[in-house]
Structure formats: structure tokens, C-alpha cells
Write a protein that holds these residues in place. Structure first.
Motif, PDB file in Angstrom:
ATOM      1  N   LEU A   1      23.609   2.871  17.274  1.00  7.53           N
ATOM      2  CA  LEU A   1      21.782   2.398  18.245  1.00  7.53           C
ATOM      3  C   LEU A   1      21.151   3.036  17.230  1.00  7.53           C
ATOM      4  N   ARG A   2      21.084   4.527  17.064  1.00 11.91           N
ATOM      5  CA  ARG A   2      20.530   5.142  16.181  1.00 11.91           C
ATOM      6  C   ARG A   2      20.338   4.836  15.016  1.00 11.91           C
ATOM      7  N   TYR A   3      21.347   4.636  14.780  1.00 10.17           N
ATOM      8  CA  TYR A   3      21.075   4.014  13.095  1.00 10.17           C
ATOM      9  C   TYR A   3      20.312   2.766  12.830  1.00 10.17           C
ATOM     10  N   VAL A   4      21.305   1.774  14.110  1.00 11.81           N
ATOM     11  CA  VAL A   4      20.335   0.560  13.486  1.00 11.81           C
ATOM     12  C   VAL A   4      18.908   1.075  13.503  1.00 11.81           C
ATOM     13  N   TYR A   5      17.814   1.528  14.878  1.00  6.85           N
ATOM     14  CA  TYR A   5      17.013   1.309  14.655  1.00  6.85           C
ATOM     15  C   TYR A   5      16.097   2.488  14.116  1.00  6.85           C
ATOM     16  N   GLY A   6      16.920   3.467  13.430  1.00  4.88           N
ATOM     17  CA  GLY A   6      16.013   3.966  11.969  1.00  4.88           C
ATOM     18  C   GLY A   6      15.434   4.566  12.866  1.00  4.88           C
ATOM     19  N   PRO A   7      14.129   4.835  11.897  1.00  4.41           N
ATOM     20  CA  PRO A   7      13.161   5.793  12.017  1.00  4.41           C
ATOM     21  C   PRO A   7      12.941   5.127  13.638  1.00  4.41           C
ATOM     22  N   ALA A   8      12.432   4.376  14.624  1.00  4.87           N
ATOM     23  CA  ALA A   8      12.461   3.836  15.747  1.00  4.87           C
ATOM     24  C   ALA A   8      13.417   4.690  16.914  1.00  4.87           C
ATOM     25  N   ALA A   9      14.150   4.772  16.372  1.00  4.05           N
ATOM     26  CA  ALA A   9      14.781   5.552  17.383  1.00  4.05           C
ATOM     27  C   ALA A   9      14.331   6.979  18.369  1.00  4.05           C
ATOM     28  N   GLU A  10      13.853   7.719  17.273  1.00  5.60           N
ATOM     29  CA  GLU A  10      13.142   8.926  18.123  1.00  5.60           C
ATOM     30  C   GLU A  10      11.872   8.577  18.984  1.00  5.60           C
ATOM     31  N   TRP A  11      11.451   7.128  18.947  1.00  2.00           N
ATOM     32  CA  TRP A  11      11.337   6.965  20.082  1.00  2.00           C
ATOM     33  C   TRP A  11      11.160   6.178  21.291  1.00  2.00           C
ATOM     34  N   MET A  12      12.632   5.862  21.046  1.00  3.07           N
ATOM     35  CA  MET A  12      13.247   4.450  21.926  1.00  3.07           C
ATOM     36  C   MET A  12      14.226   5.508  23.151  1.00  3.07           C
ATOM     37  N   ASP A  13      14.549   5.082  24.038  1.00  5.22           N
ATOM     38  CA  ASP A  13      15.694   5.490  25.112  1.00  5.22           C
ATOM     39  C   ASP A  13      16.671   5.067  24.974  1.00  5.22           C
ATOM     40  N   LEU A  14      17.353   5.598  23.932  1.00  4.94           N
ATOM     41  CA  LEU A  14      18.511   5.250  23.669  1.00  4.94           C
ATOM     42  C   LEU A  14      19.525   5.597  24.717  1.00  4.94           C
ATOM     43  N   ASP A  15      18.926   6.948  25.481  1.00  9.39           N
ATOM     44  CA  ASP A  15      20.170   6.675  26.941  1.00  9.39           C
ATOM     45  C   ASP A  15      20.107   5.952  27.922  1.00  9.39           C
ATOM     46  N   ARG A  16      19.392   5.610  27.953  1.00 12.01           N
ATOM     47  CA  ARG A  16      19.166   4.219  29.113  1.00 12.01           C
ATOM     48  C   ARG A  16      19.763   3.275  28.531  1.00 12.01           C
ATOM     49  N   MET A  17      19.497   2.252  27.190  1.00 10.94           N
ATOM     50  CA  MET A  17      20.027   1.502  26.345  1.00 10.94           C
ATOM     51  C   MET A  17      21.402   1.605  26.203  1.00 10.94           C
ATOM     52  N   VAL A  18      21.845   2.575  26.171  1.00  7.20           N
ATOM     53  CA  VAL A  18      23.471   3.026  26.726  1.00  7.20           C
ATOM     54  C   VAL A  18      23.974   2.189  27.647  1.00  7.20           C
ATOM     55  N   ILE A  19      23.319   3.094  29.014  1.00  9.24           N
ATOM     56  CA  ILE A  19      23.595   2.737  29.882  1.00  9.24           C
ATOM     57  C   ILE A  19      23.348   0.942  30.322  1.00  9.24           C
ATOM     58  N   GLU A  20      22.767   0.447  30.170  1.00 13.83           N
ATOM     59  CA  GLU A  20      22.612  -0.851  30.217  1.00 13.83           C
ATOM     60  C   GLU A  20      22.637  -1.510  29.114  1.00 13.83           C
ATOM     61  N   LEU A  21      23.580  -1.449  27.759  1.00  9.96           N
ATOM     62  CA  LEU A  21      24.516  -2.695  27.954  1.00  9.96           C
ATOM     63  C   LEU A  21      25.962  -2.678  28.267  1.00  9.96           C
ATOM     64  N   GLN A  22      26.638  -1.303  29.084  1.00  7.12           N
ATOM     65  CA  GLN A  22      27.824  -1.238  29.193  1.00  7.12           C
ATOM     66  C   GLN A  22      27.965  -2.722  29.780  1.00  7.12           C
ATOM     67  N   THR A  23      26.328  -2.803  30.919  1.00  5.74           N
ATOM     68  CA  THR A  23      26.442  -3.921  31.760  1.00  5.74           C
ATOM     69  C   THR A  23      26.626  -5.456  31.189  1.00  5.74           C
ATOM     70  N   MET A  24      26.276  -5.764  30.324  1.00  6.28           N
ATOM     71  CA  MET A  24      25.556  -6.908  29.399  1.00  6.28           C
ATOM     72  C   MET A  24      26.449  -7.380  28.829  1.00  6.28           C
ATOM     73  N   GLN A  25      26.457  -8.726  28.731  1.00  2.00           N
ATOM     74  CA  GLN A  25      27.818  -9.733  28.318  1.00  2.00           C
ATOM     75  C   GLN A  25      27.743  -8.516  26.812  1.00  2.00           C
ATOM     76  N   GLU A  26      28.978  -8.849  25.788  1.00  2.79           N
ATOM     77  CA  GLU A  26      29.399  -7.857  24.682  1.00  2.79           C
ATOM     78  C   GLU A  26      28.596  -8.652  23.827  1.00  2.79           C
ATOM     79  N   HIS A  27      28.633  -9.995  23.657  1.00  2.00           N
ATOM     80  CA  HIS A  27      28.251 -10.928  22.414  1.00  2.00           C
ATOM     81  C   HIS A  27      26.475 -11.091  22.445  1.00  2.00           C
ATOM     82  N   GLU A  28      25.771 -10.300  23.366  1.00  4.52           N
ATOM     83  CA  GLU A  28      24.525 -10.217  23.915  1.00  4.52           C
ATOM     84  C   GLU A  28      23.474  -8.458  23.467  1.00  4.52           C
ATOM     85  N   ALA A  29      24.804  -7.941  23.952  1.00  3.67           N
ATOM     86  CA  ALA A  29      24.685  -6.795  23.413  1.00  3.67           C
ATOM     87  C   ALA A  29      24.248  -5.871  21.797  1.00  3.67           C
ATOM     88  N   ARG A  30      25.252  -7.046  21.623  1.00  5.93           N
ATOM     89  CA  ARG A  30      25.486  -6.878  19.892  1.00  5.93           C
ATOM     90  C   ARG A  30      24.875  -6.998  18.946  1.00  5.93           C
TER      91      ARG A  30
END
Length: 517
Positions: A271-300
């Protein structure tokens, strides 16, 4: 001119992009959101995109006529598009000669007509929402007196306008756009949205002096939906393959590496890679948790920006990539051949496979470019290619789908022997399901290989499966899809032909040494 996100980026020799960035930072503020109203400081990644998008040649003419920006959900693509709409309306976006250092000097477009396309009939669209806010707030409003900003359109002082459009309104308007924005083109799947895209694209050809261009933004598409984003990706792949000339295309795509969704540490790094500079203001920890609950094809698809296959994709991309080897096919090699043909709508393919080691290689592939309703494959050319294959290699077995080609396949059998050329009707479920199973198993167990041909790979990745009583058979993602699978079908027939040739005792082991991998 694809973007290289790992840092290997070479700036264009001439570009108005630097002046465009300066104008945006001087006159605009952020649109609706957490930082609305705050001054814009363009990050490095989007700065590179703008510099690429505003590249000019030595005469000052624009080089990019269509730009495609692909980033994950939440990367402020619509806001960037809004910034460029404002710049195209008022800023120094076209060349007005060279300065003392030989660099282009920017000027505004004369009578800019800019269209922001929306997918929903009831909405103005995310891009126009940003434009409306940016031109109503901040320094630009005082610096450009006479701006008339409202929800229906923006009237530009000196002439020109910015209009939000839907499928129905754009299709009825014979506009002369200087700039068009198609936002979230992975959603452009309906006939109405396709028609809108086609209409506005045609309009962009009307004003030579204005040097019109289009910007398309998107997250990655779902393969098989037939979206405009999928078509654009397909066109870009054809450009790389040398099958399509599109010198004005800028395809800027950033995709996360393949990681396990369940591995939180790997996922956060991706996630840090794909968001590039925007990773600094994205809540990556929350995203990691939320992506665990999604269908994999949607998360990807939405957050890793990967064009995620549906469950019915015939061949896994990683498995296919893993069996690519060097092409060392030589004249005189013992081979089997698969043939699948279409006269007009689809593609016609002759694919070979070496008996000794299962190395698949294309002999010749013809594709309908879908640029003319009158196109049809040159039958004599196909016949000559098959004759050349027999002259160049020791062809032991051919499986050919005779649909539309029954007379020619019959003649091949007469010319080369009916113990060498056989009909294989691909519409018969049981033999086809068995052949598909052999093909897929050979890939998974690395019993077959391929030479990395991009067109063959594209056909394999386009192929979907349909479950029948006997197993799975190949199909296109939809009956009207323009994504060809014929070379994949021919490869399946080639693998089946090889197996039967070996079972018939035709492999000359003493003369042909198998490759080691």
C-alpha cells in the motif's frame, strides 16, 4: 511513454508542465475534502505526470493527445483532473514560442471549451465538483475577474466555458472541445457511456490550433467488463507489441507488487508503494485491517490498483509468467500445431509446440483491429503461413478447428497427410474440456513452456472458462467482446496435438535433446 514508479524517469526535453505546476500552486486551492481551501503543493509523482502530459516538440506542439492516469482509490485523481481543467481554462498551457534558453513559453488557450464527463445522469461529477470549488475560492477568483462560476457551467472571461456533461447531453452536443476529462473510466461499461466517450473523442479532433487532448483517470478495471479503461489498457499493450501506432498516448499506471492480502506487513508495504507520496496522509494501518474483510478481488482492484481477474479466468497470470523461457526454436525441430480461425470478427492463429520439451511459440497470429466493418483475414496468407510451417519444421500433428475453414483444413490434410492434419471441433464439450484440462495442468506443473510472445500472452489472459458437464471449456468474457482468445485456443489445440503425437510414437528422442530448466 509509460511512467516508471521506481524512480527511473527521464524528463522530457521540452515541456510546459513546469509552468502549469507553478500556475496551479500560485492560483488554486485544494477542492472538497479534509484539506479544502488550503494551498496546493504538487507532490513529486503528480508533478512528473504533469511534465509528461505537457511535453512539446521543438516547434512547441503538444506531443500527448490522450493521457491515462491509473491510481488506487483515494489518490485524489479527480482533484488532479480538476486542477488541470482550471489550468486549461486560464493558465499557460499552450506554447507561445521559446525563451532565451530555448524552452517553451506558455500562453492560455484561445476560447477554451472544456468538458468534464460524469457517469451518473443526476451528478455533475467529481472532477467538476473540484473545479467549482477551486474557481470559487482562493487567489484565482480575484486574479481573473469576470469568472462566472455556477453549478451548471463556468463562463470564462474573454470567452470559453467549462461544462459538466452526462451521457445523454454529450451525445447530443456537437461541441469543439479543447480539453476533455473522462473520470473513473473503469465505470464506463454501458453502451451509453461508450457512446459518450466516442462522441467527445471525435469532437477533440476538430480544433487543430487549440491542440485538444483528453485525460482519462481510473482505478484498475475488472477484466471482462469491457470498460473504457480496459480498452485503453489493451491499446497500450498493443502499442508495446508494435501492433498499434499511438504516438500521442501517455499511459501512467502505478500498481502494487503481488503480495498476500493476509500478510499484514507485506500488505502495508504494498500500500505504501502504490500510494506513493499520498501514503504519508493515508491511514494505512486502518486500510490493512479493512482490506482483510473485503473480497480479495475488490481489495486488489481498488486499493492495490491491480486489474484483478474474476474467478473464471482460464489461466493465472503468475503461473503463466513462471513458465516463460528463452525462445530457441530452430528450423527442423519436431513440432505439433494448433489452428483456430475466424474469417472476419475475431482472430486467426497458428501456434506451434516443440515435441521434445513442450515449448509453445506463435507461428502467426492475425487480429481484427476493429477499425473497419469490412475487415477479413487474408485466407491465402493463412494458407501460405501453414505451408511455410511445414517447410520449416518437422510437423508431426496438427489439430485444426474447421469452423469456417473446412475446405482449407481438408486441403491441408490432402497435402500433408490425413495422419498429420486432423479436425478438432472446439464446440464439442467433452474433447475440448479434456484439452483445456491438459493445458492448464501443464502450466501448473510446468510441463509446458512458452517463449513470452506478448500477443499470445494477451490472448491467454483474455480467456475465460465456462463449466460444462465434462469440465471447463474456453470462452470470451462476453459474446461481443473485442478481446481476442483465438491464440489461446490454438495453444490448447497445440498442446493436445503434441500429447497425441507423442502417444503415437512420433517423438524422435535420439535426434532431439530436451532442454533443461
Amino acid at each position: 511513454m509509460p511512467y516508471a514508479p521506481d524512480g527511473r524517469w527521464t524528463a522530457p526535453e521540452f515541456s510546459l508542465g513546469y509552468q502549469v505546476i507553478d500556475w496551479i500552486e500560485a492560483y488554486l486551492v485544494h477542492g472538497p475534502g479534509d484539506v479544502q481551501g488550503q494551498p496546493i503543493v504538487m507532490d513529486r509523482e503528480y508533478s512528473r505526470f504533469i511534465v509528461d502530459a505537457y511535453e512539446v516538440d521543438r516547434r512547441g506542439r503538444r506531443r500527448v493527445t490522450r493521457a491515462f492516469l491509473s491510481r488506487p482509490k483515494g489518490r485524489a485523481k479527480s482533484e488532479l483532473a480538476g486542477m488541470l481543467v482550471c489550468a486549461e481554462a486560464l493558465g499557460p498551457v499552450r506554447s507561445d514560442g521559446l525563451d532565451a534558453n530555448g524552452q517553451p513559453v506558455g500562453r492560455p488557450v484561445t476560447y477554451p471549451f472544456i468538458r468534464c464527463l460524469a457517469t451518473e445522469e443526476s451528478q455533475a461529477g467529481n472532477t467538476y465538483d473540484n473545479v467549482h470549488f477551486m474557481l470559487s475560492e482562493g487567489p484565482v477568483y480575484d486574479a481573473y475577474p469576470g469568472l462566472d462560476v455556477n453549478l451548471a457551467k463556468v463562463n470564462i472571461p474573454g470567452g470559453g466555458e467549462i461544462v459538466p456533461s452526462t451521457a445523454s447531453s454529450a451525445s447530443k452536443d456537437g461541441g469543439k472541445e479543447s480539453f476533455g476529462v473522462f473520470d473513473e473510466t473503469h465505470l464506463y461499461v454501458s453502451p451509453e457511456l461508450h457512446s459518450m466517450h466516442k462522441t467527445v473523442s471525435r469532437n477533440l479532433l476538430k480544433r487543430k490550433i487549440a491542440e485538444p487532448w483528453a485525460l482519462e483517470t481510473s482505478t484498475m478495471y475488472a477484466p471482462g467488463e469491457g470498460s473504457i479503461a480496459e480498452q485503453m489498457h489493451g491499446d497500450f499493450m498493443k502499442v508495446l507489441e508494435g501492433l498499434l501506432e499511438h504516438p500521442g498516448l501517455l499511459f501512467d499506471h502505478r500498481e502494487a507488487p503481488q503480495v498476500s492480502i493476509k500478510n499484514k506487513a507485506e500488505l502495508k508495504k504494498a500500500l505504501r508503494y502504490v500510494y506513493g507520496p499520498a501514503a504519508e496522509w493515508m491511514d494505512l494501518d486502518r486500510m490493512v485491517i479493512e482490506l482483510q474483510t473485503m473480497q480479495e478481488h475488490e481489495a486488489r482492484r481498488y486499493f492495490l490498483n491491480q486489474p484483478t481477474a474474476t474467478a473464471d479466468q482460464a489461466v493465472d497470470k503468475d503461473a503463466w509468467d513462471a513458465i516463460e523461457v528463452e525462445n530457441d526454436i530452430k528450423p527442423g525441430d519436431q513440432i505439433a500445431i494448433g489452428f483456430d480461425g475466424s474469417l472476419r470478427y475475431d482472430a486467426t492463429s497458428i501456434v506451434g509446440i516443440r515435441l521434445s520439451d513442450g515449448l509453445i511459440f506463435p507461428i502467426r497470429i492475425w487480429e481484427n483491429p476493429h477499425t473497419s466493418e469490412d475487415w477479413e483475414v487474408d485466407v491465402l496468407e493463412v494458407d501460405a503461413a501453414m505451408a511455410k510451417a511445414f517447410a520449416e519444421y518437422r510437423v508431426e500433428w496438427v489439430y485444426a478447428d474447421p469452423a469456417y475453414w473446412q475446405d482449407i483444413v481438408g486441403r491441408w490434410a490432402v497435402e500433408h497427410g490425413d495422419k498429420t492434419v486432423f479436425e478438432f471441433w472446439t464446440h464439442r464439450d467433452t474433447p475440448m474440456a479434456n484439452a483445456v484440462e491438459r493445458f492448464r495442468t501443464g502450466i501448473q506443473t510446468r510441463q509446458i513452456f512458452h517463449v513470452g510472445d506478448k500477443t499470445l500472452t494477451r490472448h491467454v489472459m483474455n480467456a475465460r472458462t465456462r463449466e460444462v458437464r465434462a469440465g471447463a471449456v474456453l470462452r470470451k468474457e462476453s459474446k461481443k467482446s473485442k478481446n481476442h482468445i483465438d491464440a489461446c485456443m490454438a495453444a490448447v489445440l497445440a498442446v493436445e496435438a503434441r500429447a497425441d503425437a507423442i502417444a503415437d510414437g512420433r517423438l524422435r528422442k535420439k535426434r532431439y535433446r530436451a532442454m533443461s530448466y
